[in-house]
Design an enzyme around this catalytic site. Structure first.
Site, PDB file in Angstrom:
ATOM      1  N   ASP A   1       0.819  -1.207   0.000  1.00 43.40           N
ATOM      2  CA  ASP A   1       0.000   0.000   0.000  1.00 43.40           C
ATOM      3  C   ASP A   1       0.855   1.260   0.000  1.00 43.40           C
ATOM      4  O   ASP A   1       2.076   1.217   0.157  1.00 43.40           O
ATOM      5  CB  ASP A   1      -0.960   0.000   1.200  1.00 43.40           C
ATOM      6  CG  ASP A   1      -0.291  -0.453   2.493  1.00 43.40           C
ATOM      7  OD1 ASP A   1       0.949  -0.442   2.566  1.00 43.40           O
ATOM      8  OD2 ASP A   1      -1.004  -0.815   3.445  1.00 43.40           O
TER       9      ASP A   1
ATOM     10  N   ASP B   1      -7.607  -2.715  14.273  1.00 41.59           N
ATOM     11  CA  ASP B   1      -8.995  -3.090  13.972  1.00 41.59           C
ATOM     12  C   ASP B   1      -9.072  -4.303  13.051  1.00 41.59           C
ATOM     13  O   ASP B   1     -10.128  -4.613  12.510  1.00 41.59           O
ATOM     14  CB  ASP B   1      -9.730  -1.902  13.325  1.00 41.59           C
ATOM     15  CG  ASP B   1      -9.042  -1.423  12.050  1.00 41.59           C
ATOM     16  OD1 ASP B   1      -8.013  -2.019  11.653  1.00 41.59           O
ATOM     17  OD2 ASP B   1      -9.538  -0.457  11.439  1.00 41.59           O
TER      18      ASP B   1
ATOM     19  N   HIS C   1      -7.380  -4.640  10.171  1.00 42.04           N
ATOM     20  CA  HIS C   1      -7.165  -4.403   8.738  1.00 42.04           C
ATOM     21  C   HIS C   1      -5.854  -5.015   8.270  1.00 42.04           C
ATOM     22  O   HIS C   1      -4.886  -5.095   9.032  1.00 42.04           O
ATOM     23  CB  HIS C   1      -7.273  -2.917   8.371  1.00 42.04           C
ATOM     24  CG  HIS C   1      -6.161  -2.019   8.798  1.00 42.04           C
ATOM     25  ND1 HIS C   1      -6.292  -1.061   9.786  1.00 42.04           N
ATOM     26  CD2 HIS C   1      -4.901  -1.899   8.357  1.00 42.04           C
ATOM     27  CE1 HIS C   1      -5.159  -0.400   9.926  1.00 42.04           C
ATOM     28  NE2 HIS C   1      -4.285  -0.893   9.080  1.00 42.04           N
TER      29      HIS C   1
ATOM     30  N   GLU D   1      -9.717  -1.822   5.216  1.00 45.45           N
ATOM     31  CA  GLU D   1     -10.416  -1.582   6.476  1.00 45.45           C
ATOM     32  C   GLU D   1     -11.538  -2.610   6.668  1.00 45.45           C
ATOM     33  O   GLU D   1     -11.967  -3.242   5.699  1.00 45.45           O
ATOM     34  CB  GLU D   1     -11.015  -0.174   6.467  1.00 45.45           C
ATOM     35  CG  GLU D   1      -9.982   0.941   6.345  1.00 45.45           C
ATOM     36  CD  GLU D   1      -9.217   1.206   7.641  1.00 45.45           C
ATOM     37  OE1 GLU D   1      -9.156   0.313   8.524  1.00 45.45           O
ATOM     38  OE2 GLU D   1      -8.658   2.306   7.765  1.00 45.45           O
TER      39      GLU D   1
END
Ligand code: GLP
Length: 261
Positions: free
Chosen positions: A72, A141, A143, A148
């Site tokens: 990314d 979280d 991801h 996400e």
């Protein structure tokens, strides 16, 4: 999938480096048959990168015939920017090894047409013959890359709106100034990751414990992108003890049985 638990993150990161190195060596890459490696940024992979650099330096591992694809990059951040993932990868890994510049692929956060950039990235992965091993980290979280919660499991490289929590957590790389953290990123999709022959995800520290628990103990769900590992044919989650402190003893016993069978 496999779950490997090491006492410390140092041990876990080194274990991952040895697994990656042994896959590259066993493949015997050549210029006509390169090994294709997917790579992450973040603080988690630093120990692994340092160990891989050591292996290169002591002559036991070469990256000459390795092609890399990073997961990314922030949208709107130039490769020269110290907060860019381009800068990170060169600083912590690429400049210390014998990888050939033309074999490095990182999404361009300054692309004038980000959607096209994502499409071309998928094509480049295909043209390279697919990814042999994807290494990744995980967000608090759950991801993976910048996918996400609720990103479709079938997603491909795309532009991702970052969740408030991710922006807050990543502010530490931007002098703790939330307003400086980009709100969007370019990221490989979940399926881009799971298409790899092998996936290794690292989770270190107590802040990752809830994501690890949800991924292994709740239903497999797009609520927790990390849970997709359970559907992969060759996936390993490598944790330090802190990252597993929310797992039940039954879960730990189940995975240790798999290791010892
Ligand atoms: C970012 C990256 C992820 C990484 C995560 C965790 O959101 N896009 O690829 O896994 O941070 O970072 P860290 O390893 O610093 O905890």
């Amino acid at each position: 999938m496999r779950l490997i638990i090491k006492q410390t993150k140092q041990q876990a990161g080194i274990f991952a480096a040895h697994e990656i190195a042994s896959q590259i060596r066993a493949f015997r890459p050549t210029s006509n048959k390169p090994f294709v490696l997917g790579l992450p940024t973040g603080s988690t992979p630093l120990i692994t990168y340092a160990e891989l650099i050591k292996m290169y330096q002591n002559g036991t591992l070469s990256f000459k015939n390795v092609i890399t694809f990073n997961m990314d990059e922030y949208l709107g951040i130039s490769p020269q920017d110290e907060q860019s993932y381009h800068f990170f990868m060169h600083h912590y890994f690429f400049k210390h090894i014998d990888i050939q510049k033309q074999n490095i692929h990182i999404l361009n956060g300054m692309a004038t047409n980000p959607e096209k950039e994502c499409e071309n990235y998928e094509k480049a992965i295909q043209n390279a013959g697919g990814i042999h091993l994807f290494l990744g980290g995980v967000g608090e979280d759950g991801h993976i890359a910048f996918n996400e919660p609720h990103t479709p499991f079938l997603s491909r490289t795309h532009v991702q709106q970052l969740d408030k929590d991710t922006i807050r957590v990543n502010a530490r790389f931007f002098n703790n100034d939330i307003s400086k953290v980009p709100t969007k990123a370019l990221t490989v999709g979940i399926q881009t990751i799971t298409d790899a022959d092998q996936v290794i995800i690292l989770a270190f520290g107590p802040k990752k414990a809830e994501a690890v628990r949800a991924a292994l103990e709740d239903d497999i769900s797009e609520n927790c992108p990390l849970s997709v590992l359970r559907m992969h044919r060759n996936a390993t989650l490598i944790c330090d003890a802190d990252a597993t402190k929310k797992l039940s003893s039954q879960t730990k016993a189940l995975f240790s049985k798999i290791e010892n069978s």
